[in-house]
Design an enzyme around this catalytic site. Sequence first.
Site, PDB file in Angstrom:
ATOM      1  N   HIS A   1      26.983 -27.199 -33.173  1.00  0.00           N
ATOM      2  CA  HIS A   1      26.483 -26.068 -32.380  1.00  0.00           C
ATOM      3  C   HIS A   1      25.971 -26.582 -31.050  1.00  0.00           C
ATOM      4  O   HIS A   1      25.438 -27.677 -30.953  1.00  0.00           O
ATOM      5  CB  HIS A   1      25.382 -25.299 -33.120  1.00  0.00           C
TER       6      HIS A   1
ATOM      7  N   ASP B   1      18.888 -18.213 -31.455  1.00  0.00           N
ATOM      8  CA  ASP B   1      18.218 -19.136 -32.372  1.00  0.00           C
ATOM      9  C   ASP B   1      17.039 -18.418 -33.026  1.00  0.00           C
ATOM     10  O   ASP B   1      16.326 -17.657 -32.388  1.00  0.00           O
ATOM     11  CB  ASP B   1      17.733 -20.376 -31.599  1.00  0.00           C
TER      12      ASP B   1
ATOM     13  N   ASN C   1      22.902 -31.812 -30.690  1.00  0.00           N
ATOM     14  CA  ASN C   1      22.223 -32.842 -31.474  1.00  0.00           C
ATOM     15  C   ASN C   1      23.173 -33.395 -32.537  1.00  0.00           C
ATOM     16  O   ASN C   1      23.769 -32.620 -33.297  1.00  0.00           O
ATOM     17  CB  ASN C   1      20.974 -32.257 -32.140  1.00  0.00           C
TER      18      ASN C   1
ATOM     19  N   HIS D   1      23.282 -25.762 -28.168  1.00  0.00           N
ATOM     20  CA  HIS D   1      22.104 -24.959 -27.797  1.00  0.00           C
ATOM     21  C   HIS D   1      22.236 -24.600 -26.320  1.00  0.00           C
ATOM     22  O   HIS D   1      22.444 -25.484 -25.484  1.00  0.00           O
ATOM     23  CB  HIS D   1      20.813 -25.775 -27.954  1.00  0.00           C
TER      24      HIS D   1
HETATM   25  P1  5GP Z   1      19.754 -28.587 -34.698  1.00  0.00           P
HETATM   26  O1  5GP Z   1      18.358 -29.102 -34.939  1.00  0.00           O
HETATM   27  O2  5GP Z   1      20.633 -28.821 -35.911  1.00  0.00           O
HETATM   28  O3  5GP Z   1      20.361 -29.080 -33.427  1.00  0.00           O
HETATM   29  O4  5GP Z   1      19.596 -27.034 -34.486  1.00  0.00           O
HETATM   30  C1  5GP Z   1      19.565 -26.127 -35.524  1.00  0.00           C
HETATM   31  C2  5GP Z   1      18.990 -24.856 -34.959  1.00  0.00           C
HETATM   32  O5  5GP Z   1      19.275 -23.793 -35.841  1.00  0.00           O
HETATM   33  C3  5GP Z   1      17.467 -24.871 -34.768  1.00  0.00           C
HETATM   34  O6  5GP Z   1      17.146 -24.622 -33.410  1.00  0.00           O
HETATM   35  C4  5GP Z   1      16.982 -23.753 -35.697  1.00  0.00           C
HETATM   36  O7  5GP Z   1      15.885 -23.036 -35.166  1.00  0.00           O
HETATM   37  C5  5GP Z   1      18.222 -22.885 -35.855  1.00  0.00           C
HETATM   38  N1  5GP Z   1      18.320 -22.168 -37.099  1.00  0.00           N
HETATM   39  C6  5GP Z   1      18.083 -22.651 -38.351  1.00  0.00           C
HETATM   40  N2  5GP Z   1      18.291 -21.697 -39.287  1.00  0.00           N
HETATM   41  C7  5GP Z   1      18.691 -20.590 -38.601  1.00  0.00           C
HETATM   42  C8  5GP Z   1      19.063 -19.277 -39.029  1.00  0.00           C
HETATM   43  O8  5GP Z   1      19.070 -18.937 -40.203  1.00  0.00           O
HETATM   44  N3  5GP Z   1      19.433 -18.392 -38.062  1.00  0.00           N
HETATM   45  C9  5GP Z   1      19.418 -18.733 -36.735  1.00  0.00           C
HETATM   46  N4  5GP Z   1      19.780 -17.798 -35.858  1.00  0.00           N
HETATM   47  N5  5GP Z   1      19.069 -19.960 -36.295  1.00  0.00           N
HETATM   48  C10 5GP Z   1      18.711 -20.874 -37.229  1.00  0.00           C
END
Ligand code: 5GP
Length: 117
Positions: free
Chosen positions: A103, A31, A90, A105
């Site tokens: 995704h 992340d 999420n 985590h």
């Molecule tokens: P969500 O909030 O949708 O469950 O998680 C999205 C995750 O993607 C977040 O933890 C955020 O930090 C991560 N993220 C967003 N943009 C990028 C990116 O460009 N590269 C990587 N490796 N992680 C990302």
Amino acid sequence: MSEKTIFQKIVDREIPAPLVYEDDLVAAFNDIAPQAPIHVLIVPKKVIPRVGEAEAEDQATLGALLLAAGKIAEKLGVKDRSKGFRLVINHGRDGGETVPHLHVHLLAGRDLTWPPG
Ligand code: 5GP
């Protein structure tokens, strides 16, 4: 066709990101804003926007996400019960979803509190 998500661009190698794990169905990478010393995102190569929109035909892909989590935890040295890890998915606004590409985590490396925020 809607624009590719950032995760699809990583899976398609259009954006460089070292892969922590890859098989036929899933890929995993760190992340960008880690919430724990270990914070890996495991994504399906097939675009499924969010877990609640997965269909019966996605069963193998959903299973592959969890099997990959175990392999990654072992590779990173946190699979043993004396350490451990947490998996989070999420879905939607209240769930905290920000990227519309399913995704998982994988968080580890510190004492993760419960209940989550
Ligand atoms: P969500 O909030 O949708 O469950 O998680 C999205 C995750 O993607 C977040 O933890 C955020 O930090 C991560 N993220 C967003 N943009 C990028 C990116 O460009 N590269 C990587 N490796 N992680 C990302």
